[in-house]
Design a protein around this motif. Structure first.
Motif, short mmCIF file in Angstrom:
data_model
loop_
_atom_site.label_atom_id
_atom_site.label_comp_id
_atom_site.label_asym_id
_atom_site.label_seq_id
_atom_site.Cartn_x
_atom_site.Cartn_y
_atom_site.Cartn_z
N THR A 83 -21.08 32.33 7.92
CA THR A 83 -22.55 32.56 8.27
C THR A 83 -22.93 31.87 9.49
O THR A 83 -22.52 30.98 10.01
N GLY A 84 -24.20 32.33 10.06
CA GLY A 84 -24.78 31.69 11.05
C GLY A 84 -26.05 31.51 11.21
O GLY A 84 -26.56 31.15 9.81
N GLY A 85 -26.75 31.24 12.03
CA GLY A 85 -28.13 30.89 11.99
C GLY A 85 -28.61 29.64 11.78
O GLY A 85 -27.89 28.61 12.16
N SER A 86 -29.47 29.31 10.70
CA SER A 86 -30.01 27.89 10.60
C SER A 86 -29.07 27.06 9.95
O SER A 86 -29.25 25.86 9.57
N GLY A 87 -28.29 27.66 9.11
CA GLY A 87 -27.26 26.66 8.12
C GLY A 87 -27.82 26.67 6.98
O GLY A 87 -27.53 25.65 6.15
N ARG A 88 -27.82 27.95 6.18
CA ARG A 88 -28.26 27.92 4.62
C ARG A 88 -27.65 29.12 3.89
O ARG A 88 -27.90 30.31 4.59
N VAL A 89 -27.01 29.10 2.81
CA VAL A 89 -26.75 30.12 2.28
C VAL A 89 -26.91 30.06 0.60
O VAL A 89 -26.91 28.97 0.25
#
Length: 264
Positions: A83-89
């Motif tokens: 995943t990318g972005g802010s770092g949350r899944v």
């Protein structure tokens, strides 16, 4: 009587002037060569930084989505490989293979972050202290590994934060750019890809490839009191996510089989 005579004053002055001119020219050439040598050394330093950073990311991406041969019939929901972005899944489905969320540091305002997930065997030194998957496969216990790569620091540099560990680690100094795009499989065989930015991805399980561009700079240069700008280089990498691609193929075949059985 001898008719030999020495140099005249004009000839001597001309010779001195020519000699002085040659010395000045040689000093200028030497200065240019010195600056060129320093420039090439700085360019090599920047290239090595971006090369090491890209190799580190590539090695991690090669393992993305591997979950230790966990049986598919266990009904355990696995998180997205990348995943990318802010770092949350958040692991979707029940039961989950990991306890809750794997929160990673945001990109720190510098371009994008990249989060990679896979399983590490219990004997792997990097698995120490990581969440244990709720299964045992291939004769070993497997640990959920989630690693976030992002830019931070005054350098700046490429940093690594592993879910479940409190401290981030600077991997490579001088990395000034990290921008990743994600290839989404648009057909059943996953061969037709559309690369988009992280904010355009709605379903991370469709991501079957990652394309990243990294930039790096050298340390500041200077020669004889004259400052020289830092040297910047850029390098790109493209990795097909082998494990998610296999899952994508398996899902498409299962869906086709289900449709066929319904028709029967």
């Amino acid at each position: 009587m001898s008719d030999q005579h020495g140099f005249s004053l004009v000839e001597t002055l001309a010779a001195l002037a020519i000699g002085a001119l040659l010395v000045v020219m040689l000093l200028e050439v030497h200065a240019v060569l010195q600056q060129r040598v320093r420039y090439e050394a700085a360019r090599w330093q920047a290239f090595e930084r971006v090369r090491v950073a890209s190799l580190l990311l590539e090695d991690e991406l090669r393992l993305a989505g591997f979950w230790g041969g966990m049986p598919a019939d266990r009904g355990i929901a696995m998180p997205a490989a990348v995943t990318g972005g802010s770092g949350r899944v958040v692991c979707q489905g029940s039961p989950c293979a990991m306890p809750g969320e794997d929160r990673l540091a945001p990109a720190g305002g510098r371009e994008s972050a990249l989060i990679v997930r896979f399983a590490r065997a219990s004997g792997d030194p990097m698995a120490a202290g990581l969440p244990l998957l709720f299964a045992e496969a291939q004769g070993a216990q497997w640990h959920h590994y989630a690693a976030g790569y992002y830019l931070d620091g005054d350098g700046p540099g490429l940093y690594l934060r592993i879910a479940g560990r409190s401290l981030a680690q600077e991997l490579v100094r001088g990395i000034t750019g990290l921008r990743c795009e994600y290839g989404l499989g648009s057909d059943a065989d996953g061969q037709s890809l559309t690369f988009v930015a992280a904010e355009q991805v709605s379903d991370w399980r469709r991501a079957v490839a990652v394309r990243c561009t990294l930039r790096a700079v050298s340390d500041p240069l200077g020669f004889a009191g004259v400052g020289i700008d830092q040297v910047e280089v850029e390098r790109s990498l493209l990795v097909v996510l082998r494990n998610p691609l296999d899952q994508h193929l398996a899902a498409s075949r299962l869906e086709a089989l289900s449709i066929f059985e319904d028709r029967e």
